[in-house]
Design an enzyme around this catalytic site. Structure first.
Site, short mmCIF file in Angstrom:
data_model
loop_
_atom_site.label_atom_id
_atom_site.label_comp_id
_atom_site.label_asym_id
_atom_site.label_seq_id
_atom_site.Cartn_x
_atom_site.Cartn_y
_atom_site.Cartn_z
CB CYS A 1 -0.85 0.05 1.26
SG CYS A 1 -2.05 -1.26 1.39
CB THR A 2 1.54 4.04 -1.83
OG1 THR A 2 2.50 3.07 -2.23
CG2 THR A 2 2.21 5.41 -1.74
CG ASN B 1 3.11 -1.68 3.10
OD1 ASN B 1 3.08 -1.46 1.89
ND2 ASN B 1 2.01 -1.79 3.83
NE ARG C 1 5.40 -1.34 -2.45
CZ ARG C 1 4.82 -1.12 -1.29
NH1 ARG C 1 3.92 -0.16 -1.17
NH2 ARG C 1 5.14 -1.84 -0.23
#
Lengths: 123, 253
Positions: free
Chosen positions: B1-2, B178, B191
């Site tokens: 997730c971002t 994360n 990311r």
């Protein structure tokens, strides 16, 4: 060129909004949950619409469980033990979960598993 | 997730997220996709939670899941959560729960309670920071005033190194994937760097729903685990979500 080797980092994208093209798979449908309803009735409209998709998802998680434990014991544990857990979950979430199981026909233990997956998945 | 919260030059806050899930839970070789991720996409719904015929909060949910991962309390605050991995993980919390030690809260029931009952950014922040959890997590919280945004890094019992927006000193956005913000992310799953590169390239002067969507559409921030993207503007009480896909070549996570 960067995007053809891991981590496939692209140059920063622009002009992607409004969403379109191959990275956009569709808008998301809006529903209403009426918090004045009984907890067990709140999700009925959504689950009636999404029943098949939920059944497919739960089946995939069961298939995964069977791959880990081919004897089926893990699946049995889910269907026998997790329903015992639902009443230890806080109100109104326990009642909402029961309502989702009733509206979808998915066994209660599997709906409980779906709802506590975050904690379980950290395993 | 971002997840990220950015403040535009007028002091408006934009909260956005990619929900990535389904890692290591079955890979579909033929379609080059994760089995669970693809099955989650048709379950994505936007929900308007109402009481006495008016909106209490809105969320993007997976149908059948009563907890909250992404939501807005219109004109008050916005909230997303990202998964946090720790050896002191959820399985310990579950074990304690089964053994009858039930002073912890299930993560997604806490986020649901906060969205349903908290009536200010400060109240939401206190609940998310201090409530004992069954599993570690990152809570990304945006308020409705300039400067009101933070990343709450939670162990099961503590709030670690809260990170706040600090526009005066150049931090006009906070961004969480994360990994703990004070550590480097796993090099195989970085990311954060590409997302920050694109945010910095956007600059605060140009930040908007559109340009934030561009950042969340850039690989590997967009990857094979990404199910949906949600964009929220608290000052407009607005939430919009889109189902995503990541055409090859694309990182599996």
């Amino acid at each position: 060129s960067m995007q053809y080797v891991p981590p496939f980092t692209e140059d920063c994208r622009t002009g992607m909004y409004p969403p379109n093209g191959p990275t956009f798979k569709g808008a998301v449908t809006w529903y209403t949950v009426d918090l004045d309803l009984l907890p067990s009735k709140r999700w009925t409209e959504i689950i009636t619409d999404k029943k098949n998709e939920l059944i497919n998802m739960v089946q995939a998680i069961k298939d995964l469980a069977d791959e880990f434990v081919p004897s089926g014991r893990l699946e049995e544990l889910i269907d026998k033990a997790l329903p015992l857990m639902v009443d230890t979950l806080p109100y109104p979430f326990n009642e909402e979960i029961k309502g989702i199981a009733a509206a979808s026909g998915v066994p209660l233990g599997e709906v409980v598993l779906f709802n506590i997956f975050y904690e379980i998945f950290t395993v | 997730c971002t997840s990220l919260v950015a403040e535009d030059p007028d002091g408006n806050l934009i909260h956005a997220r990619n929900l990535d899930f389904g890692l290591f839970m079955g890979w579909d070789i033929k379609n080059q996709s994760w089995v669970i991720t693809e099955l989650l996409k048709p379950l994505v719904v936007n929900v308007d939670f109402r009481r006495n015929n008016s909106t209490v909060f809105q969320s993007t949910n997976f149908a059948g899941y009563v907890g909250m991962l992404t939501g807005v309390r219109p004109y008050m605050f916005t909230l997303t959560m990202n998964e946090r991995f720790s050896l002191d993980g959820g399985y310990i919390g579950i074990l304690e729960w089964i053994l009858g030690k039930r002073d912890g809260v299930w993560m997604s029931f806490l986020t649901r309670s906060v969205l349903e009952n908290a009536t200010s950014y400060a109240e939401a922040k206190k609940l998310l920071s201090d409530t004992k959890l069954l599993a570690p997590a990152y809570f990304i919280l945006g308020g409705n005033q300039s400067g009101e945004a933070c990343i709450i890094t939670r162990s099961r019992t503590h709030n670690l190194n809260p990170l706040e927006l600090d526009v005066q000193h150049g931090r006009w956005y906070v961004l969480e994937t994360n990994y703990d913000h004070w550590k480097m992310p796993l090099f195989l799953d970085d990311r954060r760097t590409p997302a920050m590169k694109c945010m910095n390239q956007t600059t605060q002067a140009n930040v908007s729903i559109k340009t934030v969507y561009d950042v969340l559409s850039t690989k590997p921030v967009l990857n094979k685990l990404t199910t949906y993207t949600t964009l929220m503007e608290v000052s407009k009480g607005k939430l919009e979500s889109y189902i995503r896909a990541c055409p090859n070549p694309c990182m599996p996570w």
